[in-house]
Motif scaffolding. Structure first.
Motif, PDB file in Angstrom:
ATOM      1  N   GLU A 129     -62.397 -16.619  41.649  1.00 37.88           N
ATOM      2  CA  GLU A 129     -63.754 -16.708  42.196  1.00 37.88           C
ATOM      3  C   GLU A 129     -64.776 -16.066  41.256  1.00 37.88           C
ATOM      4  O   GLU A 129     -65.959 -16.379  41.300  1.00 37.88           O
ATOM      5  CB  GLU A 129     -63.823 -16.078  43.588  1.00 37.88           C
ATOM      6  CG  GLU A 129     -63.593 -14.596  43.615  1.00 37.88           C
ATOM      7  CD  GLU A 129     -63.669 -14.014  45.024  1.00 37.88           C
ATOM      8  OE1 GLU A 129     -63.737 -12.783  45.120  1.00 37.88           O
ATOM      9  OE2 GLU A 129     -63.658 -14.770  46.005  1.00 37.88           O
ATOM     10  N   PHE A 130     -64.320 -15.174  40.371  1.00 38.20           N
ATOM     11  CA  PHE A 130     -65.210 -14.545  39.398  1.00 38.20           C
ATOM     12  C   PHE A 130     -65.877 -15.598  38.513  1.00 38.20           C
ATOM     13  O   PHE A 130     -67.051 -15.472  38.168  1.00 38.20           O
ATOM     14  CB  PHE A 130     -64.396 -13.564  38.542  1.00 38.20           C
ATOM     15  CG  PHE A 130     -65.233 -12.654  37.684  1.00 38.20           C
ATOM     16  CD1 PHE A 130     -65.910 -11.582  38.240  1.00 38.20           C
ATOM     17  CD2 PHE A 130     -65.319 -12.850  36.325  1.00 38.20           C
ATOM     18  CE1 PHE A 130     -66.679 -10.726  37.454  1.00 38.20           C
ATOM     19  CE2 PHE A 130     -66.080 -12.005  35.524  1.00 38.20           C
ATOM     20  CZ  PHE A 130     -66.759 -10.939  36.091  1.00 38.20           C
ATOM     21  N   ASP A 131     -65.137 -16.655  38.174  1.00 34.97           N
ATOM     22  CA  ASP A 131     -65.695 -17.742  37.349  1.00 34.97           C
ATOM     23  C   ASP A 131     -66.861 -18.410  38.070  1.00 34.97           C
ATOM     24  O   ASP A 131     -67.848 -18.803  37.438  1.00 34.97           O
ATOM     25  CB  ASP A 131     -64.628 -18.799  37.064  1.00 34.97           C
ATOM     26  CG  ASP A 131     -63.445 -18.231  36.297  1.00 34.97           C
ATOM     27  OD1 ASP A 131     -63.338 -18.513  35.101  1.00 34.97           O
ATOM     28  OD2 ASP A 131     -62.644 -17.500  36.904  1.00 34.97           O
ATOM     29  N   ASP A 132     -66.734 -18.546  39.389  1.00 36.72           N
ATOM     30  CA  ASP A 132     -67.792 -19.192  40.170  1.00 36.72           C
ATOM     31  C   ASP A 132     -69.010 -18.285  40.320  1.00 36.72           C
ATOM     32  O   ASP A 132     -70.142 -18.758  40.352  1.00 36.72           O
ATOM     33  CB  ASP A 132     -67.268 -19.564  41.563  1.00 36.72           C
ATOM     34  CG  ASP A 132     -66.075 -20.519  41.476  1.00 36.72           C
ATOM     35  OD1 ASP A 132     -66.037 -21.331  40.528  1.00 36.72           O
ATOM     36  OD2 ASP A 132     -65.208 -20.441  42.351  1.00 36.72           O
ATOM     37  N   LEU A 133     -68.762 -16.975  40.411  1.00 37.42           N
ATOM     38  CA  LEU A 133     -69.854 -16.023  40.591  1.00 37.42           C
ATOM     39  C   LEU A 133     -70.684 -15.867  39.314  1.00 37.42           C
ATOM     40  O   LEU A 133     -71.895 -15.658  39.377  1.00 37.42           O
ATOM     41  CB  LEU A 133     -69.298 -14.648  40.987  1.00 37.42           C
ATOM     42  CG  LEU A 133     -68.665 -14.555  42.368  1.00 37.42           C
ATOM     43  CD1 LEU A 133     -67.969 -13.208  42.534  1.00 37.42           C
ATOM     44  CD2 LEU A 133     -69.708 -14.739  43.460  1.00 37.42           C
ATOM     45  N   TYR A 134     -70.011 -15.941  38.164  1.00 38.08           N
ATOM     46  CA  TYR A 134     -70.686 -15.687  36.884  1.00 38.08           C
ATOM     47  C   TYR A 134     -70.396 -16.796  35.884  1.00 38.08           C
ATOM     48  O   TYR A 134     -69.841 -16.546  34.810  1.00 38.08           O
ATOM     49  CB  TYR A 134     -70.231 -14.341  36.301  1.00 38.08           C
ATOM     50  CG  TYR A 134     -70.433 -13.194  37.243  1.00 38.08           C
ATOM     51  CD1 TYR A 134     -71.706 -12.670  37.463  1.00 38.08           C
ATOM     52  CD2 TYR A 134     -69.362 -12.638  37.921  1.00 38.08           C
ATOM     53  CE1 TYR A 134     -71.895 -11.609  38.337  1.00 38.08           C
ATOM     54  CE2 TYR A 134     -69.544 -11.577  38.806  1.00 38.08           C
ATOM     55  CZ  TYR A 134     -70.817 -11.073  39.007  1.00 38.08           C
ATOM     56  OH  TYR A 134     -71.003 -10.029  39.883  1.00 38.08           O
ATOM     57  N   PRO A 135     -70.771 -18.038  36.187  1.00 40.21           N
ATOM     58  CA  PRO A 135     -70.415 -19.146  35.283  1.00 40.21           C
ATOM     59  C   PRO A 135     -70.995 -18.992  33.876  1.00 40.21           C
ATOM     60  O   PRO A 135     -70.374 -19.417  32.904  1.00 40.21           O
ATOM     61  CB  PRO A 135     -70.978 -20.385  35.993  1.00 40.21           C
ATOM     62  CG  PRO A 135     -71.974 -19.869  36.976  1.00 40.21           C
ATOM     63  CD  PRO A 135     -71.525 -18.491  37.355  1.00 40.21           C
ATOM     64  N   MET A 146     -71.100 -16.446  32.116  1.00 36.40           N
ATOM     65  CA  MET A 146     -70.362 -15.473  31.302  1.00 36.40           C
ATOM     66  C   MET A 146     -69.187 -16.082  30.549  1.00 36.40           C
ATOM     67  O   MET A 146     -68.674 -15.473  29.615  1.00 36.40           O
ATOM     68  CB  MET A 146     -69.849 -14.324  32.176  1.00 36.40           C
ATOM     69  CG  MET A 146     -70.934 -13.319  32.491  1.00 36.40           C
ATOM     70  SD  MET A 146     -70.267 -11.833  33.247  1.00 36.40           S
ATOM     71  CE  MET A 146     -69.202 -11.233  31.937  1.00 36.40           C
ATOM     72  N   VAL A 147     -68.769 -17.269  30.950  1.00 37.35           N
ATOM     73  CA  VAL A 147     -67.620 -17.900  30.287  1.00 37.35           C
ATOM     74  C   VAL A 147     -67.846 -18.013  28.786  1.00 37.35           C
ATOM     75  O   VAL A 147     -66.910 -17.953  27.992  1.00 37.35           O
ATOM     76  CB  VAL A 147     -67.335 -19.287  30.909  1.00 37.35           C
ATOM     77  CG1 VAL A 147     -66.221 -20.002  30.171  1.00 37.35           C
ATOM     78  CG2 VAL A 147     -66.957 -19.121  32.375  1.00 37.35           C
ATOM     79  N   GLU A 148     -69.106 -18.140  28.401  1.00 35.75           N
ATOM     80  CA  GLU A 148     -69.430 -18.287  26.967  1.00 35.75           C
ATOM     81  C   GLU A 148     -69.293 -16.975  26.200  1.00 35.75           C
ATOM     82  O   GLU A 148     -69.319 -16.972  24.982  1.00 35.75           O
ATOM     83  CB  GLU A 148     -70.869 -18.796  26.819  1.00 35.75           C
ATOM     84  CG  GLU A 148     -71.108 -20.153  27.460  1.00 35.75           C
ATOM     85  CD  GLU A 148     -72.536 -20.309  27.973  1.00 35.75           C
ATOM     86  OE1 GLU A 148     -73.450 -19.696  27.375  1.00 35.75           O
ATOM     87  OE2 GLU A 148     -72.726 -21.020  28.962  1.00 35.75           O
ATOM     88  N   PHE A 188     -63.159 -12.493  29.682  1.00 33.96           N
ATOM     89  CA  PHE A 188     -61.833 -12.303  30.275  1.00 33.96           C
ATOM     90  C   PHE A 188     -61.521 -10.830  30.504  1.00 33.96           C
ATOM     91  O   PHE A 188     -60.833 -10.467  31.440  1.00 33.96           O
ATOM     92  CB  PHE A 188     -60.748 -12.985  29.439  1.00 33.96           C
ATOM     93  CG  PHE A 188     -60.764 -14.475  29.592  1.00 33.96           C
ATOM     94  CD1 PHE A 188     -60.422 -15.065  30.814  1.00 33.96           C
ATOM     95  CD2 PHE A 188     -61.155 -15.295  28.552  1.00 33.96           C
ATOM     96  CE1 PHE A 188     -60.450 -16.449  30.979  1.00 33.96           C
ATOM     97  CE2 PHE A 188     -61.193 -16.684  28.714  1.00 33.96           C
ATOM     98  CZ  PHE A 188     -60.837 -17.251  29.924  1.00 33.96           C
ATOM     99  N   TRP A 189     -62.094  -9.966  29.647  1.00 36.28           N
ATOM    100  CA  TRP A 189     -61.915  -8.536  29.857  1.00 36.28           C
ATOM    101  C   TRP A 189     -62.594  -8.112  31.156  1.00 36.28           C
ATOM    102  O   TRP A 189     -62.002  -7.400  31.971  1.00 36.28           O
ATOM    103  CB  TRP A 189     -62.484  -7.760  28.667  1.00 36.28           C
ATOM    104  CG  TRP A 189     -62.123  -6.308  28.750  1.00 36.28           C
ATOM    105  CD1 TRP A 189     -61.004  -5.722  28.247  1.00 36.28           C
ATOM    106  CD2 TRP A 189     -62.858  -5.281  29.410  1.00 36.28           C
ATOM    107  NE1 TRP A 189     -61.001  -4.382  28.551  1.00 36.28           N
ATOM    108  CE2 TRP A 189     -62.121  -4.078  29.258  1.00 36.28           C
ATOM    109  CE3 TRP A 189     -64.067  -5.250  30.117  1.00 36.28           C
ATOM    110  CZ2 TRP A 189     -62.554  -2.861  29.784  1.00 36.28           C
ATOM    111  CZ3 TRP A 189     -64.490  -4.032  30.644  1.00 36.28           C
ATOM    112  CH2 TRP A 189     -63.749  -2.857  30.472  1.00 36.28           C
ATOM    113  N   TYR A 190     -63.825  -8.567  31.357  1.00 39.90           N
ATOM    114  CA  TYR A 190     -64.546  -8.248  32.605  1.00 39.90           C
ATOM    115  C   TYR A 190     -63.794  -8.770  33.815  1.00 39.90           C
ATOM    116  O   TYR A 190     -63.669  -8.111  34.835  1.00 39.90           O
ATOM    117  CB  TYR A 190     -65.945  -8.870  32.610  1.00 39.90           C
ATOM    118  CG  TYR A 190     -66.976  -8.091  31.837  1.00 39.90           C
ATOM    119  CD1 TYR A 190     -67.293  -6.779  32.184  1.00 39.90           C
ATOM    120  CD2 TYR A 190     -67.660  -8.656  30.770  1.00 39.90           C
ATOM    121  CE1 TYR A 190     -68.240  -6.051  31.480  1.00 39.90           C
ATOM    122  CE2 TYR A 190     -68.613  -7.943  30.059  1.00 39.90           C
ATOM    123  CZ  TYR A 190     -68.895  -6.638  30.419  1.00 39.90           C
ATOM    124  OH  TYR A 190     -69.831  -5.944  29.731  1.00 39.90           O
TER     125      TYR A 190
END
Length: 106
Positions: free
Chosen positions: A30-36, A38-40, A45-47
């Protein structure tokens, strides 16, 4: 503490363990959905792992405070890492034991 409350916490603990293991495996959480956005970022991945680890430690702390047994959800090595509370490179490298027959989270 009632059985329902203990079962609830163990369920949350299982969710947090799955979340952390998915983060370790670089799988979607769900972190990916919250902070899309940041993937860049290279530190993404550390966060993501840090957030999942913090969540796991928080639920373990609640289990301890409410006298709910949590260690049997983990290997001895994993329980040791959690008790130490520090997410070190060893935790990241050795969380999934090489001789462990269980598959990584799907």
């Amino acid at each position: 503490m009632g059985t329902m409350s203990a079962d609830f916490l163990i369920g949350k603990l299982a969710d947090a363990k799955t979340h952390f293991e998915r983060a370790l495996d670089c799988k979607h959480t769900e972190f990916d959905d919250l902070y899309p956005y940041m993937v860049e970022h290279p530190q993404f991945f550390w966060y993501k792992r840090y957030v999942a680890w913090s969540e796991l430690l928080t639920i373990v702390k609640l289990c301890d405070e409410l006298s709910v047994e949590w260690k049997k959800q983990f290997t001895d090595k994993q329980s040791h890492y959690i008790a130490k509370r520090v997410m070190s490179s060893r935790v990241l490298d050795e969380w999934f034991e090489k001789n462990d027959s269980r598959e990584h989270v799907g």
